[in-house]
Design a protein around this motif. Structure first.
Motif, mmCIF file in Angstrom:
data_model
loop_
_atom_site.group_PDB
_atom_site.id
_atom_site.type_symbol
_atom_site.label_atom_id
_atom_site.label_comp_id
_atom_site.label_asym_id
_atom_site.label_seq_id
_atom_site.Cartn_x
_atom_site.Cartn_y
_atom_site.Cartn_z
ATOM 1 N N SER A 77 -37.094 -84.675 -41.516
ATOM 2 C CA SER A 77 -38.019 -85.809 -41.604
ATOM 3 C C SER A 77 -37.246 -87.071 -41.219
ATOM 4 O O SER A 77 -36.015 -87.059 -41.132
ATOM 5 C CB SER A 77 -38.543 -85.938 -43.024
ATOM 6 N N CYS A 78 -37.968 -88.157 -41.009
ATOM 7 C CA CYS A 78 -37.306 -89.427 -40.665
ATOM 8 C C CYS A 78 -36.402 -89.877 -41.813
ATOM 9 O O CYS A 78 -35.296 -90.360 -41.597
ATOM 10 C CB CYS A 78 -38.337 -90.506 -40.381
ATOM 11 N N LYS A 79 -36.900 -89.692 -43.010
ATOM 12 C CA LYS A 79 -36.138 -90.116 -44.182
ATOM 13 C C LYS A 79 -34.801 -89.375 -44.254
ATOM 14 O O LYS A 79 -33.758 -89.971 -44.511
ATOM 15 C CB LYS A 79 -36.989 -89.802 -45.419
ATOM 16 N N ILE A 129 -32.396 -90.623 -41.342
ATOM 17 C CA ILE A 129 -31.678 -91.897 -41.494
ATOM 18 C C ILE A 129 -30.599 -91.800 -42.582
ATOM 19 O O ILE A 129 -29.596 -92.488 -42.516
ATOM 20 C CB ILE A 129 -32.621 -93.090 -41.762
ATOM 21 N N GLU A 130 -30.812 -90.920 -43.562
ATOM 22 C CA GLU A 130 -29.746 -90.731 -44.553
ATOM 23 C C GLU A 130 -28.533 -90.083 -43.890
ATOM 24 O O GLU A 130 -27.393 -90.457 -44.151
ATOM 25 C CB GLU A 130 -30.221 -89.885 -45.736
ATOM 26 N N ASN A 155 -38.413 -94.663 -33.591
ATOM 27 C CA ASN A 155 -38.155 -95.484 -34.779
ATOM 28 C C ASN A 155 -36.791 -95.157 -35.395
ATOM 29 O O ASN A 155 -36.046 -96.048 -35.778
ATOM 30 C CB ASN A 155 -39.254 -95.248 -35.818
ATOM 31 N N TYR A 203 -33.446 -97.404 -35.877
ATOM 32 C CA TYR A 203 -32.783 -97.548 -37.181
ATOM 33 C C TYR A 203 -31.279 -97.324 -37.042
ATOM 34 O O TYR A 203 -30.470 -98.086 -37.566
ATOM 35 C CB TYR A 203 -33.384 -96.551 -38.182
ATOM 36 N N PHE A 254 -41.853 -95.088 -45.882
ATOM 37 C CA PHE A 254 -42.114 -93.704 -45.478
ATOM 38 C C PHE A 254 -43.386 -93.154 -46.112
ATOM 39 O O PHE A 254 -43.719 -93.519 -47.244
ATOM 40 C CB PHE A 254 -40.940 -92.801 -45.880
ATOM 41 N N GLY A 302 -42.197 -88.046 -45.523
ATOM 42 C CA GLY A 302 -40.900 -88.595 -45.132
ATOM 43 C C GLY A 302 -40.868 -89.121 -43.710
ATOM 44 O O GLY A 302 -39.801 -89.257 -43.122
ATOM 45 N N LEU A 337 -40.472 -100.121 -36.752
ATOM 46 C CA LEU A 337 -39.283 -100.981 -36.795
ATOM 47 C C LEU A 337 -39.276 -101.906 -35.585
ATOM 48 O O LEU A 337 -39.699 -101.515 -34.509
ATOM 49 C CB LEU A 337 -37.997 -100.147 -36.791
ATOM 50 N N SER A 373 -26.265 -95.437 -48.095
ATOM 51 C CA SER A 373 -27.423 -95.380 -47.215
ATOM 52 C C SER A 373 -28.500 -96.371 -47.671
ATOM 53 O O SER A 373 -29.095 -97.091 -46.865
ATOM 54 C CB SER A 373 -27.961 -93.943 -47.198
#
Lengths: 78, 189
Positions: A3-5, A8-9, A36, A40, B97, B101, B107, B171
């Motif tokens: 996932s995007c989340k 990015i982590e 996106n 980021y 999100f 997620g 952005l 993060s």
């Protein structure tokens, strides 16, 4: 697919440690299709640059005269 | 041999401000920063005999100060306020999100970011964004990203339980900073 989340982590973790190969691969795959997240990650790289440059700036923070005197007394009395 | 032009009695005048500024940016207390400068200079006087002259006095004193700062964090570990869920930016996550997620916001593209680096106003905004971070987040961010302290040492110094907790915190720190800059700078510029 990450996932995007999650991506990015990992992107942040990538700045602090070496990711496992499968993590790098998963991240790359995700970034290929997600603009996106690409943005980021660029922003994170920029943040790193800023923080380093802030630290190197000539700053206008100075020891006050009083503080300087206090230190002088203490270090030269020993 | 240490250079003869470097007289320890001049160090306070020559390097005092630099050391103070470095310390203050990290410990954020004028009194503590002053103490650290003093301890650093004293340690420098005492160790000057052993100073090899391989690096400059400036670099050498900075090295001493870095150790003093780390010791300071370590000693005060128990007084540090633990981070709350809200500090970690759970609300920000929920805002950015969706439940699966994926991004629920678009952005901005930060155009020619490098040009902003030398802009005084930008620097002020960035400092503001930094100062909004919880102390422990900022401590970690500075130690890890500027001072290059290893993850293991950061855990030890700041009392994090695991590397994983450390990475998540870093993060979220970056996420908060990014968001702050985007709102306060890039959406207006």
């Amino acid at each position: 697919m990450l996932s995007c989340k999650q991506t990015i982590e990992l992107g942040s973790k990538n700045l602090d440690t070496v990711l496992a190969w499968h993590q790098r691969l998963e991240m790359k795959l995700h970034l290929m299709v997600c603009h996106n997240c690409r943005r980021y990650i660029k922003h994170l790289r920029f943040l790193q640059k800023v923080i380093v440059s802030i630290d190197k700036q000539d700053s206008n923070i100075h020891l006050s005269e009083q503080a300087r005197e206090r230190i002088r007394k203490k270090i030269f009395s020993k | 041999m240490p250079s003869k032009t470097e007289k320890p009695e001049d160090w306070l005048d020559d390097y005092g401000d630099m050391l103070y500024c470095y310390a203050l940016l990290r410990v954020r207390s004028e009194a503590t920063a002053e103490d650290l400068v003093q301890e650093t200079l004293l340690a420098g006087f005492q160790g000057f005999e052993k100073f090899s002259g391989k690096s400059s006095v400036r670099t050498w004193l900075m090295g001493i100060l870095k150790h003093k700062i780390i010791d300071f964090f370590r000693k005060n570990r128990h007084e540090q306020t633990l981070l709350k869920e809200s500090d970690l930016g759970e609300d920000l996550l929920a805002h950015q999100f969706d439940q699966r997620g994926h991004w629920s916001i678009e952005l901005l593209e930060w155009k020619t970011p490098d040009q902003h680096l030398s802009n005084k106003q930008f620097q002020q905004i960035f400092q503001q964004c930094l100062s909004r971070l919880p102390q422990r987040m900022l401590d970690l961010f500075m130690l890890r990203t500027i001072d290059g302290v290893s993850s293991e040492d950061c855990c030890d110094i700041l009392g994090f339980d695991s590397n994983n907790q450390l990475w998540v915190t870093l993060s979220r720190t970056r996420m908060r900073l990014r968001q702050c800059l985007e709102i306060k700078w890039f959406s207006n510029s």
